[in-house]
Motif scaffolding. Structure first.
Motif, PDB file in Angstrom:
ATOM      1  N   SER A  44       0.831  -1.207   0.000  1.00 13.68           N
ATOM      2  CA  SER A  44       0.000   0.000   0.000  1.00 13.68           C
ATOM      3  C   SER A  44       0.862   1.252   0.000  1.00 13.68           C
ATOM      4  CB  SER A  44      -0.929  -0.006   1.218  1.00 13.68           C
ATOM      5  OG  SER A  44      -1.778  -1.133   1.198  1.00 13.68           O
ATOM      6  N   ARG A  58       2.299   1.761  -3.452  1.00 11.73           N
ATOM      7  CA  ARG A  58       1.284   2.320  -4.361  1.00 11.73           C
ATOM      8  C   ARG A  58       1.152   3.823  -4.118  1.00 11.73           C
ATOM      9  NH1 ARG A  58      -3.462   0.752  -7.915  1.00 11.73           N
ATOM     10  NH2 ARG A  58      -4.402   2.790  -8.180  1.00 11.73           N
ATOM     11  N   ALA A  59       1.112   4.218  -2.859  1.00 15.32           N
ATOM     12  CA  ALA A  59       0.983   5.641  -2.539  1.00 15.32           C
ATOM     13  C   ALA A  59       2.186   6.431  -3.052  1.00 15.32           C
ATOM     14  CB  ALA A  59       0.839   5.815  -1.028  1.00 15.32           C
ATOM     15  N   GLU A  79       4.113   5.660  -5.642  1.00 10.86           N
ATOM     16  CA  GLU A  79       3.989   5.764  -7.099  1.00 10.86           C
ATOM     17  C   GLU A  79       2.984   6.849  -7.480  1.00 10.86           C
ATOM     18  OE1 GLU A  79       3.370   2.199  -9.447  1.00 10.86           O
ATOM     19  OE2 GLU A  79       4.380   1.001  -7.912  1.00 10.86           O
ATOM     20  N   ALA A  80       1.842   6.854  -6.796  1.00 11.90           N
ATOM     21  CA  ALA A  80       0.788   7.810  -7.121  1.00 11.90           C
ATOM     22  C   ALA A  80       1.242   9.240  -6.900  1.00 11.90           C
ATOM     23  CB  ALA A  80      -0.458   7.516  -6.289  1.00 11.90           C
ATOM     24  N   ALA A  81       2.162   9.437  -5.962  1.00  7.97           N
ATOM     25  CA  ALA A  81       2.683  10.767  -5.661  1.00  7.97           C
ATOM     26  C   ALA A  81       3.847  11.155  -6.564  1.00  7.97           C
ATOM     27  CB  ALA A  81       3.118  10.823  -4.198  1.00  7.97           C
ATOM     28  N   SER A  94       3.839  -2.657  -5.660  1.00  7.61           N
ATOM     29  CA  SER A  94       2.416  -2.308  -5.671  1.00  7.61           C
ATOM     30  C   SER A  94       1.564  -3.378  -6.340  1.00  7.61           C
ATOM     31  CB  SER A  94       2.212  -0.959  -6.370  1.00  7.61           C
ATOM     32  OG  SER A  94       2.691  -1.006  -7.705  1.00  7.61           O
TER      33      SER A  94
END
Length: 351
Positions: free
Chosen positions: A212, A215-216, A218-220, A268
């Motif tokens: 998790s 993933r966060a 990568e999203a940022a 992720s």
């Protein structure tokens, strides 16, 4: 339905053969970068030929190899088989070996690098999500169904290792496949969730937190995090607890290495992998099913579990190669020969 075991008969000098003294298959010496023994080195009239192809699947460029039988005639009709490669593997390794061997038996075959992996496109690299891997199989079926000479009524599916788990999932709903086979089936979801041989049950929540967080990040817009990206010494490899891992490092890093092949995958991806299981809804498979595995493979429990749960078909068989480990089914001649013979009988009967 039945379970059978084959007794491999070999010369005494061959009995002790291990992956450690295997003849290397150097991709650099092959014009098609094939990394397996007996690989095609040139396309010749009247022989099995290889055809590198590419196509787009959901916006991603897919790199594939099509193998055609000896004396292939595009005006004639041939059965065809889709071959899905192992986790971390590429089309030039064991998937190519079995695709070529089946083409020698008269089948048109296709094997492709998974999207985001090998020579196929997609960013970030080495995403390993079940939905993508399953879609890769559907995409190979789409392509080969339009290939000259393919009889779509005689389409089979072969999945190896992780490709075997994804083949089981794809075949649940894709009824274009009239016969399904696996070799050394690896249930990626179960292993990523529970650990190999269910050895990491106490760290599931911790690993999900890590996935998790990745993933966060990568999203940022941060750095992509990877799992299983280990650079082990020979000593460290020798101390690994399972044959699959020890022999897997030998196969993928040494004897049959290929630059497109890697163990690593985006951390992720675990968000998808850990909630997935190859046996979920497996009873939807209502076509003939053959599962091949080594009798000494420490991954055998996954084939046995899937075989028991595949209640939607009565035409099913679990075929054990006596004495084989998981990785030995990839390259040891006597095990490959026995597996190809069994596959030929199976697909010959069902297609």
């Amino acid at each position: 339905m039945k379970r059978t075991t084959i007794q491999a008969t070999v010369l005494a000098a061959m009995i002790g053969l291990s992956i450690g003294n295997a003849a290397a298959a150097d991709y650099k010496l092959n014009p098609f970068t094939l990394a397996y023994e007996g690989a095609i080195t040139a396309n010749e009239a009247g022989e099995v030929n290889i055809h590198p192809v590419s196509y787009r699947l959901n916006g991603v460029e897919i790199a594939a190899n099509v193998y055609t039988p000896a004396d292939y005639d595009r005006t004639k009709s041939y059965p065809a088989i889709v071959v899905a490669h192992p986790n971390g593997g590429v089309k030039e390794q064991v998937a190519g070996l079995y695709a070529q061997r089946l083409a020698e038996r008269g089948y048109i075959t296709i094997t492709a690098d998974a999207a985001y992996q090998g020579a196929s496109g997609g960013q970030p690299r080495n995403v390993d999500k079940p939905a993508f891997r399953i879609e890769d199989i559907h995409g190979m079926a789409d392509y080969i169904a339009r290939y000259p000479g393919v009889d779509t009524r005689r389409l089979g599916l072969l999945g190896i290792c992780g490709g075997g788990g994804y083949a089981l999932a794809a075949a649940q709903t894709d009824k274009r496949f009239n016969a399904i086979a696996t070799i050394s089936m690896f249930n990626s979801g179960r292993v990523r969730r529970n650990g190999y041989v269910d050895s990491q049950l106490d760290t599931i929540a911790q690993r999900l937190q890590q996935a998790s967080a990745a993933r966060a990040q990568e999203a940022a817009g941060g750095e992509v995090q990877y799992s299983a990206d280990a650079n082990l010494t020979d000593e460290q490899i020798a101390k690994l607890g399972f044959d699959l891992y020890r022999q897997g490092y030998e196969y993928y890093w040494k004897t049959h290495a290929h630059p497109g092949s890697t163990f690593k995958y985006t951390t992720s991806s675990l968000l998808d992998l850990m909630r997935w299981d190859a046996t979920d809804q497996i009873a939807l498979i209502d076509k003939p099913l053959l599962m091949i595995a080594g009798s000494k493979a420490d991954s055998l429990y996954m084939s046995e579990d899937a075989f028991a749960k595949a209640t939607g078909t009565k035409d099913k068989e679990l075929f054990k190669l006596d004495g084989a480990t998981h990785i030995e089914t990839y390259w040891v001649p006597r095990y490959v020969d026995a597996a190809v013979e069994k596959l030929t009988q199976f697909f010959g009967r069902t297609l």
